[in-house]
Write an enzyme that holds these catalytic residues in place. Sequence first.
Site, PDB file in Angstrom:
ATOM      1  N   TRP A 102      33.696  37.972  50.416  1.00 20.19           N
ATOM      2  CA  TRP A 102      34.764  38.320  49.461  1.00 20.19           C
ATOM      3  C   TRP A 102      36.120  38.346  50.158  1.00 20.19           C
ATOM      4  CZ3 TRP A 102      33.274  36.957  45.102  1.00 20.19           C
ATOM      5  CH2 TRP A 102      31.987  37.234  44.622  1.00 20.19           C
ATOM      6  N   ASP A 172      40.259  45.718  48.617  1.00 16.52           N
ATOM      7  CA  ASP A 172      39.288  45.446  47.555  1.00 16.52           C
ATOM      8  C   ASP A 172      38.228  46.538  47.652  1.00 16.52           C
ATOM      9  OD1 ASP A 172      37.198  44.519  45.982  1.00 16.52           O
ATOM     10  OD2 ASP A 172      37.120  42.510  46.878  1.00 16.52           O
ATOM     11  N   LYS A 196      30.441  46.845  39.268  1.00 16.12           N
ATOM     12  CA  LYS A 196      29.552  47.383  40.298  1.00 16.12           C
ATOM     13  C   LYS A 196      29.276  48.872  40.063  1.00 16.12           C
ATOM     14  CE  LYS A 196      30.063  43.347  42.092  1.00 16.12           C
ATOM     15  NZ  LYS A 196      31.005  42.846  43.072  1.00 16.12           N
TER      16      LYS A 196
HETATM   17  C1  LIG Z   1      31.615  41.436  43.244  1.00 16.08           C
HETATM   18  C2  LIG Z   1      32.775  41.459  44.156  1.00 16.08           C
HETATM   19  C3  LIG Z   1      33.873  40.605  43.969  1.00 16.08           C
HETATM   20  C4  LIG Z   1      33.937  39.572  42.881  1.00 16.08           C
HETATM   21  O1  LIG Z   1      34.142  40.152  41.664  1.00 16.08           O
HETATM   22  P1  LIG Z   1      34.393  39.290  40.338  1.00 16.08           P
HETATM   23  O2  LIG Z   1      34.755  40.348  39.358  1.00 16.08           O
HETATM   24  O3  LIG Z   1      33.127  38.580  40.019  1.00 16.08           O
HETATM   25  O4  LIG Z   1      35.506  38.345  40.592  1.00 16.08           O
HETATM   26  C5  LIG Z   1      34.931  40.728  44.840  1.00 16.08           C
HETATM   27  N1  LIG Z   1      34.920  41.612  45.842  1.00 16.08           N
HETATM   28  C6  LIG Z   1      33.874  42.436  46.058  1.00 16.08           C
HETATM   29  C7  LIG Z   1      33.910  43.405  47.189  1.00 16.08           C
HETATM   30  C8  LIG Z   1      32.768  42.382  45.219  1.00 16.08           C
HETATM   31  O5  LIG Z   1      31.727  43.193  45.431  1.00 16.08           O
END
Ligand SMILES: *Cc1c(COP(=O)(O)O)cnc(C)c1O
Length: 360
Positions: A102, A172, A196
């Site tokens: 990511w 993030d 999540k």
């Molecule tokens: C799942 C995830 C993403 C991607 O998320 P989307 O909403 O599918 O774009 C990005 N960063 C992390 C840390 C993730 O766990």
Amino acid sequence: MRDVFNFSAGPSMLPEEVLKIAALEMLDYKGSQQSVMEMSHRSKLFDGIIKEAEALLRELMEIPDNYKVLFLQGGASAQFSAIPLNFMNGSGKADYIITGQWAKKAYEEAQKYGDVKAVASSKDKTFSYIPKTKKEDFRKDADYAYICLNNTIYGTVYKEIPDTGGIPLIADISSNFLSEPLDVSKFAMVYGGAQKNIAPAGLVIAIIREDMLGGARDITPTMMDYKIMSDNDSLYNTPPCYTIYICKLVLDWIKSIGGLSAMKERNEKKAKLLYDFLDNSKLFKGTVAKEDRSLMNVPFITGSDDLDAKFVKEVTEAGLVNLKGHRSVGGMRASIYNAMPYEGVLKLVEFMKNFEKENL
Ligand SMILES: *Cc1c(COP(=O)(O)O)cnc(C)c1O
């Protein structure tokens, strides 16, 4: 109680209490004879929902007053572009730490817009640890620094926020949002996809320090301009209303169990059960450096691809589902987000004990 425990990395389990309230209110939200799905996003009722969601989030995370809370769309992935388009506005430089897929995707996306440097990476050991950095590693004139706080695929987490020497830090937090207290004031922005730990897919929550806003490039799409979203209280266009409603219910649920300190205690107890087992097992082993282990995502292996496949098949039949590791790394991964009950992890560990006996 349902019999199946879902260890999916995302979208993932929601608290059963929340789903029951949503079911009860499905046809008639608070006497309106409307489902939240059917409601105008400009209605008084929905205004109450989104305001309450923001107020609860501010309360639970103790968000300082000089931060804006935005409800956005496009997934965490859309922010990979929005971040440089909003913040790469001084030197045009940004520094990223590559701790997994990511972070790497965010880094690659940002390269379209300016001078982007990877200041550290843990790729040499398949992202199984968090690389150490010093403030001297960051370029003094970088517009921002970027990290992925919890690495969903590899199961690592930052236990200490890197010192960037005053460069605005963006994180993030998709896969550890609301899993424990977080000092928001250490960041210029934190953000994450809701699927999540917070709500169904379709919502991103961004928490941005006010002084960061207003410097978007002219070419920044309106929908990605955080200042415009902020000036319109996240209602520039139609937001994902139902997802925001579930988010509000989840925040109510977190508050009802005692807030983020209580959440952290629960999450530590669950993770300890699984890690203690892995550390003592003769068959299974964790893949992450001990000091960098995530409370949310726990990857593990047997050391044999055939046994891994047998385990995934049998554990699924036992009602413990979505334990297959990410397609890029194989093995297994247990995602044990806020909504995963202790009993789910207990059941998994019991299953692993028996599997070990039968297959060693
Ligand atoms: C799942 C995830 C993403 C991607 O998320 P989307 O909403 O599918 O774009 C990005 N960063 C992390 C840390 C993730 O766990």
